[in-house]
Enzyme design. Structure first.
Site, mmCIF file in Angstrom:
data_model
loop_
_atom_site.group_PDB
_atom_site.id
_atom_site.type_symbol
_atom_site.label_atom_id
_atom_site.label_comp_id
_atom_site.label_asym_id
_atom_site.label_seq_id
_atom_site.Cartn_x
_atom_site.Cartn_y
_atom_site.Cartn_z
ATOM 1 N N HIS A 47 -3.104 -31.571 -11.781
ATOM 2 C CA HIS A 47 -3.133 -33.008 -12.071
ATOM 3 C C HIS A 47 -4.026 -33.347 -13.255
ATOM 4 C CE1 HIS A 47 -0.738 -34.065 -8.638
ATOM 5 N NE2 HIS A 47 -1.549 -33.465 -7.804
ATOM 6 N N ARG A 72 -7.163 -24.629 -10.439
ATOM 7 C CA ARG A 72 -6.012 -25.046 -9.635
ATOM 8 C C ARG A 72 -4.799 -25.035 -10.557
ATOM 9 N NH1 ARG A 72 -5.088 -30.410 -6.019
ATOM 10 N NH2 ARG A 72 -5.426 -31.542 -7.949
ATOM 11 N N GLU A 151 -1.471 -28.996 2.576
ATOM 12 C CA GLU A 151 -1.507 -30.443 2.337
ATOM 13 C C GLU A 151 -0.183 -31.127 2.683
ATOM 14 O OE1 GLU A 151 -2.575 -31.100 -1.811
ATOM 15 O OE2 GLU A 151 -1.418 -29.399 -2.500
ATOM 16 N N ASP A 177 -2.875 -35.715 -0.209
ATOM 17 C CA ASP A 177 -1.480 -35.392 0.119
ATOM 18 C C ASP A 177 -1.291 -35.255 1.622
ATOM 19 O OD1 ASP A 177 0.148 -35.320 -2.251
ATOM 20 O OD2 ASP A 177 -1.086 -33.652 -2.924
#
Ligand code: 3PY
Ligand code: MG
Length: 266
Positions: A47, A72, A151, A177
């Site tokens: 993200h 990530r 998630e 999430d």
């Protein structure tokens, strides 16, 4: 060069590690987090704004400043996971892992044979670790962590199977999430009770399976709660949020100039 300590060793020894979280692709930001006292920094390629090149620079600055670089990756990008391990990432967090198969494919991409099928060329990480290639080959599978994000409802249903993947080192809860999934899209409630209960259950199962448990925390109270739930890798301190808070504070300090009728030049 002093001997490097590894994130994997700390987490396996049950030591808590707080990781700052960086979304802005300015490699100096992770370095600044480390200079402020953080022992690990996670670069967010799911993200955040990092690309491969900025992530490589940030990983090097993080390692040279004496901390652990975590990445990530974007969903399903196992090739990038292995490339960033080559560049010095000590731990890769893979988002949205929903099945044993996905966990296995990810973890095996991160491990050299016989445990997996990672391809060889760790030229940068050996420099950053101060290791020979032979030392790296001997220790890479245990020193490079593959961590799957839990998630979704599917992931919770498949948790026992995901945790049974031998090459997988741990799991990491994404509470935002997870809260959306648990409420069937009705709510974003990362700090809510239902999310915390599901999260606690994930930590218990992960620890029972001999895996590392990690979680994204949105405030210091959540870090404390997570620690008592059995989590050991916890995020706290996101660069965008830190800048937002600091900038609001700085602006407030001089706001009198604009609210008291004063004008520039008087
Ligand atoms: C989540 O909370 O869903 C996350 O992925 C944390 O970044
Ligand atoms: Mg998420």
């Amino acid at each position: 060069m002093t001997e490097k300590s590894f994130l994997a060793d700390k987490l396996r020894a049950d030591k808590p590690v707080i990781t700052a979280w960086s979304q802005l692709s300015a490699p100096m930001i992770p370095e600044m987090f480390v200079r402020c006292g953080y022992e690990a920094v996670t670069l967010d390629l799911q993200h955040g704004m990092y690309d491969f090149t900025s992530a490589c620079e940030a990983l090097a600055l993080t390692a040279l400043a004496g901390a652990h670089g975590i990445v990530r990756i974007p969903i399903g990008d196992n090739a990038l996971a292995a490339r960033l391990a080559d560049m010095g990432a000590e731990c890769i967090i893979a988002p949205m892992i929903n099945s044993r198969r996905q966990a296995e494919d990810f973890a095996r991409a991160m491990k050299y044979p016989p445990e997996g099928e990672r391809s060889w060329a760790p030229f940068r990480v050996v420099m950053l670790n101060g290791q020979t290639r032979e030392q790296y080959l001997k220790h890479a599978n245990s020193q490079t962590l593959a961590i799957a994000m839990i998630e979704t409802r599917e992931a919770i249903d498949a948790l026992d199977e995901i945790l049974s993947v031998p090459e997988l080192d741990g799991v990491f809860v994404g509470p935002s999430d997870l809260s959306i999934a648990l409420s069937k899209g009705a709510a974003l409630d990362p700090n809510g009770v239902e999310t915390a209960e599901a999260s606690a259950d994930i930590a218990i199962k992960a620890r029972a399976a001999g895996k590392i448990a990690g979680v994204f925390c949105l405030n210091a109270d959540k870090v404390e709660e997570a620690f008592h739930q059995g989590f050991r890798l916890m995020s706290h301190g996101v660069d965008t949020i830190c800048i937002d808070h600091a900038a609001r504070g700085a602006q407030k300090e001089v706001a009198w100039l604009f609210s008291s009728g004063e004008t520039a030049g008087q």
